[in-house]
Write a protein that holds these residues in place. Structure first.
Motif, PDB file in Angstrom:
ATOM      1  N   LEU A   1       4.371   6.826   9.970  1.00  0.00           N
ATOM      2  CA  LEU A   1       4.843   8.414   9.408  1.00  0.00           C
ATOM      3  C   LEU A   1       3.456   8.376   8.145  1.00  0.00           C
ATOM      4  N   SER A   2       2.665   9.681   7.974  1.00  0.00           N
ATOM      5  CA  SER A   2       1.434   9.680   7.431  1.00  0.00           C
ATOM      6  C   SER A   2       1.916  10.481   5.444  1.00  0.00           C
ATOM      7  N   PHE A   3       2.093   9.318   4.957  1.00  0.00           N
ATOM      8  CA  PHE A   3       2.378   9.810   3.573  1.00  0.00           C
ATOM      9  C   PHE A   3       0.542  10.233   2.487  1.00  0.00           C
ATOM     10  N   ASN A   4       0.793  11.699   2.798  1.00  0.00           N
ATOM     11  CA  ASN A   4      -0.750  12.040   2.043  1.00  0.00           C
ATOM     12  C   ASN A   4      -0.552  12.374   0.220  1.00  0.00           C
ATOM     13  N   VAL A   5      -1.226  11.045  -0.125  1.00  0.00           N
ATOM     14  CA  VAL A   5      -1.244  11.223  -1.743  1.00  0.00           C
ATOM     15  C   VAL A   5      -2.357  12.595  -2.028  1.00  0.00           C
ATOM     16  N   THR A   6      -1.931  12.308  -3.908  1.00  0.00           N
ATOM     17  CA  THR A   6      -2.636  13.478  -4.489  1.00  0.00           C
ATOM     18  C   THR A   6      -4.043  12.327  -5.013  1.00  0.00           C
ATOM     19  N   TYR A   7      -3.964  11.707  -5.908  1.00  0.00           N
ATOM     20  CA  TYR A   7      -4.981  10.983  -6.766  1.00  0.00           C
ATOM     21  C   TYR A   7      -6.558  11.397  -6.340  1.00  0.00           C
ATOM     22  N   TRP A   8      -6.823  11.159  -5.466  1.00  0.00           N
ATOM     23  CA  TRP A   8      -7.867  12.185  -4.638  1.00  0.00           C
ATOM     24  C   TRP A   8      -8.328  13.238  -4.600  1.00  0.00           C
ATOM     25  N   ASP A   9      -7.093  14.666  -5.115  1.00  0.00           N
ATOM     26  CA  ASP A   9      -7.927  15.546  -5.210  1.00  0.00           C
ATOM     27  C   ASP A   9      -8.740  16.155  -6.363  1.00  0.00           C
ATOM     28  N   TYR A  10      -9.185  15.171  -7.550  1.00  0.00           N
ATOM     29  CA  TYR A  10     -10.242  15.618  -7.995  1.00  0.00           C
ATOM     30  C   TYR A  10     -12.008  15.824  -7.965  1.00  0.00           C
ATOM     31  N   LEU A  11     -11.444  14.926  -6.572  1.00  0.00           N
ATOM     32  CA  LEU A  11     -13.218  14.977  -5.788  1.00  0.00           C
ATOM     33  C   LEU A  11     -13.278  16.204  -5.410  1.00  0.00           C
ATOM     34  N   GLY A  12     -12.857  17.315  -5.251  1.00  0.00           N
ATOM     35  CA  GLY A  12     -12.948  18.506  -4.523  1.00  0.00           C
ATOM     36  C   GLY A  12     -12.693  19.254  -3.311  1.00  0.00           C
ATOM     37  N   TRP A  13     -11.681  18.366  -3.300  1.00  0.00           N
ATOM     38  CA  TRP A  13     -10.672  18.839  -1.948  1.00  0.00           C
ATOM     39  C   TRP A  13      -9.070  18.155  -2.374  1.00  0.00           C
TER      40      TRP A  13
ATOM     41  N   VAL B   1       3.124   4.444  -5.771  1.00  0.00           N
ATOM     42  CA  VAL B   1       3.058   3.575  -6.979  1.00  0.00           C
ATOM     43  C   VAL B   1       4.118   2.110  -6.786  1.00  0.00           C
ATOM     44  N   SER B   2       5.524   2.885  -6.144  1.00  0.00           N
ATOM     45  CA  SER B   2       6.103   1.691  -6.972  1.00  0.00           C
ATOM     46  C   SER B   2       5.895   0.724  -5.080  1.00  0.00           C
ATOM     47  N   TYR B   3       5.691   0.929  -4.791  1.00  0.00           N
ATOM     48  CA  TYR B   3       5.432  -0.401  -3.791  1.00  0.00           C
ATOM     49  C   TYR B   3       4.548  -1.238  -4.717  1.00  0.00           C
ATOM     50  N   GLU B   4       3.103  -1.194  -5.319  1.00  0.00           N
ATOM     51  CA  GLU B   4       2.471  -1.661  -5.889  1.00  0.00           C
ATOM     52  C   GLU B   4       2.882  -3.595  -6.194  1.00  0.00           C
ATOM     53  N   PRO B   5       3.568  -3.196  -6.957  1.00  0.00           N
ATOM     54  CA  PRO B   5       4.433  -4.241  -8.219  1.00  0.00           C
ATOM     55  C   PRO B   5       4.288  -4.938  -7.143  1.00  0.00           C
ATOM     56  N   PRO B   6       5.504  -4.868  -6.331  1.00  0.00           N
ATOM     57  CA  PRO B   6       6.411  -5.697  -5.426  1.00  0.00           C
ATOM     58  C   PRO B   6       4.871  -6.415  -4.383  1.00  0.00           C
ATOM     59  N   LEU B   7       4.318  -5.408  -4.073  1.00  0.00           N
ATOM     60  CA  LEU B   7       3.403  -6.056  -2.734  1.00  0.00           C
ATOM     61  C   LEU B   7       1.932  -7.162  -3.724  1.00  0.00           C
ATOM     62  N   GLY B   8       2.211  -6.939  -4.997  1.00  0.00           N
ATOM     63  CA  GLY B   8       1.095  -7.500  -5.853  1.00  0.00           C
ATOM     64  C   GLY B   8      -0.062  -7.111  -6.122  1.00  0.00           C
ATOM     65  N   HIS B   9      -0.237  -5.890  -6.011  1.00  0.00           N
ATOM     66  CA  HIS B   9      -1.998  -4.903  -6.445  1.00  0.00           C
ATOM     67  C   HIS B   9      -0.982  -4.028  -7.898  1.00  0.00           C
ATOM     68  N   ASP B  10      -2.533  -3.911  -8.509  1.00  0.00           N
ATOM     69  CA  ASP B  10      -2.977  -3.238  -9.027  1.00  0.00           C
ATOM     70  C   ASP B  10      -2.226  -1.697  -9.627  1.00  0.00           C
ATOM     71  N   GLY B  11      -2.348  -1.316  -8.662  1.00  0.00           N
ATOM     72  CA  GLY B  11      -1.957   0.258  -8.432  1.00  0.00           C
ATOM     73  C   GLY B  11      -2.749   0.517  -6.990  1.00  0.00           C
ATOM     74  N   PRO B  12      -2.164   2.046  -6.789  1.00  0.00           N
ATOM     75  CA  PRO B  12      -2.504   2.555  -5.467  1.00  0.00           C
ATOM     76  C   PRO B  12      -3.344   2.316  -5.484  1.00  0.00           C
ATOM     77  N   PHE B  13      -4.143   2.705  -3.836  1.00  0.00           N
ATOM     78  CA  PHE B  13      -5.046   2.478  -3.167  1.00  0.00           C
ATOM     79  C   PHE B  13      -5.129   3.540  -1.796  1.00  0.00           C
ATOM     80  N   THR B  14      -5.793   3.985  -1.351  1.00  0.00           N
ATOM     81  CA  THR B  14      -6.607   4.216   0.063  1.00  0.00           C
ATOM     82  C   THR B  14      -7.657   4.220   0.945  1.00  0.00           C
ATOM     83  N   PRO B  15      -6.864   3.582   2.169  1.00  0.00           N
ATOM     84  CA  PRO B  15      -5.821   3.679   2.232  1.00  0.00           C
ATOM     85  C   PRO B  15      -4.615   2.659   2.268  1.00  0.00           C
ATOM     86  N   GLN B  16      -3.707   2.683   2.476  1.00  0.00           N
ATOM     87  CA  GLN B  16      -2.926   1.874   2.811  1.00  0.00           C
ATOM     88  C   GLN B  16      -1.982   1.312   3.589  1.00  0.00           C
ATOM     89  N   VAL B  17      -1.427   0.599   4.120  1.00  0.00           N
ATOM     90  CA  VAL B  17      -0.506   0.787   4.951  1.00  0.00           C
ATOM     91  C   VAL B  17       0.165  -0.370   4.627  1.00  0.00           C
TER      92      VAL B  17
END
Length: 230
Positions: free
Chosen positions: A61-73, A87-103
Motif C-alpha cells: 500500500l502507498s500512503f502519500n503524506v502531506t508535510y512536503w507540500d510546502y516545497l512547491g508541489w 506519525v503514530s508509527y514513529e514512537p514504537p519504531l524508535g523514531h523522533d518524527g516522520p520521514f520519507t520514504p519509509q516502509v
C-alpha cells in the motif's frame, strides 16, 4: 448427458470458489510505503514497492503524506490522515518524527526502502500476520475469536487503487519527472474496535473501482494482527 455435465460443472465451480476464498483468507505481509511526490528521495522506494506488490502473500500500500507540500508541489494523493498514520508509527519504531520514504511491514519494523532488496529483506524477516481469522464477504467483515493484546485492537478500512499510476510533477523537487505509484491508498477509515471475541462489521460500499483491505491492528501504531483484501 446434459444433466450430468451441468452437475459436474457446478461442483467444479463450487470447488473453485472455495479454493479462491481460502486463498483470500491466507495471512498477509502488510507493506506500507509512506511517500510524497514532493520528496526527491522517494522515487526509488516507489519503484521498489512496485517490485513486491504482486508477490504472493503481500499486501502493498502507498500512503502519500502531506508535510512536503510546502516545497512547491501539493501531492495529489496526500491526505492528513495518512500523515497521522505515519506519525503514530514513529514512537514504537524508535523514531523522533516522520520521514520519507519509509516502509513499515506489519506495523512492526521499518526501513527507508530506497535501496535495492531492502523491502524484500524486511518482508522475509517480518513474516506474515498471525492474528485472528479475517474475511471480507460482500457487505460485511468477519473477524474470528483470538487474542487482542491489551484487550483491544482497531479495525481499519482501506480503499486503494490496485495497480500502477503515473503522475507527472511540474513543480517542487521532482519537477519534470513522471512518478509511478503502486496500490495508492485513497481512503482510510476506522470501522470499530475488536476485543478478542468473534465479530462482524458492516462493510460500506465502494465506488470508483477501488479495492478494499481491512486491517486489525493494535492501537497507537502497534502491530498489525490480521489483514485481508479483495
Amino acid at each position: 448427458m446434459s444433466r450430468k455435465f451441468v452437475t459436474v460443472s457446478s461442483l467444479s465451480a463450487l470447488a473453485l470458489a472455495a479454493s479462491l476464498g481460502a486463498a483470500a483468507a491466507q495471512p498477509l505481509s502488510v507493506v506500507e510505503l509512506f511517500t510524497s511526490q514532493g520528496c526527491s528521495s522517494c522515487p526509488p522506494a516507489n519503484a521498489n514497492l512496485i517490485k513486491v506488490k504482486d508477490q504472493p502473500g503481500v499486501l502493498a500500500l502507498s500512503f502519500n503524506v502531506t508535510y512536503w507540500d510546502y516545497l512547491g508541489w501539493k501531492d495529489i494523493f496526500g491526505k492528513q490522515e495518512f500523515t497521522q498514520r505515519q506519525v503514530s508509527y514513529e514512537p514504537p519504531l524508535g523514531h523522533d518524527g516522520p520521514f520519507t520514504p519509509q516502509v513499515v511491514v506489519n506495523g512492526r519494523a521499518d526501513v527507508v526502502g530506497a535501496a535495492p532488496g531492502e523491502i524484500e529483506k524486511l518482508i522475509s524477516a517480518s513474516g506474515q500476520t498471525s492474528g485472528p481469522s479475517l474475511s471480507l464477504d460482500g457487505a460485511k467483515v468477519s473477524i474470528g475469536a483470538g487474542a487482542a493484546p491489551g484487550g483491544h485492537a482497531d479495525v481499519w478500512l482501506v480503499r486503494y487503487a490496485k495497480g500502477i499510476v503515473e503522475v507527472p510533477v511540474s513543480r517542487g523537487e521532482n519537477t519534470g519527472r513522471t512518478l509511478p505509484h503502486a496500490n495508492v491508498v485513497h481512503a482510510l477509515e476506522k470501522l470499530g474496535g475488536w476485543t478478542g471475541a468473534a465479530a462482524t462489521y458492516p462493510l460500506p460500499a465502494t465506488s470508483g473501482g477501488l479495492s478494499t483491505a481491512v486491517l486489525v491492528q493494535s492501537p497507537g501504531g502497534g502491530p498489525i494482527l490480521a489483514a485481508a483484501t479483495n
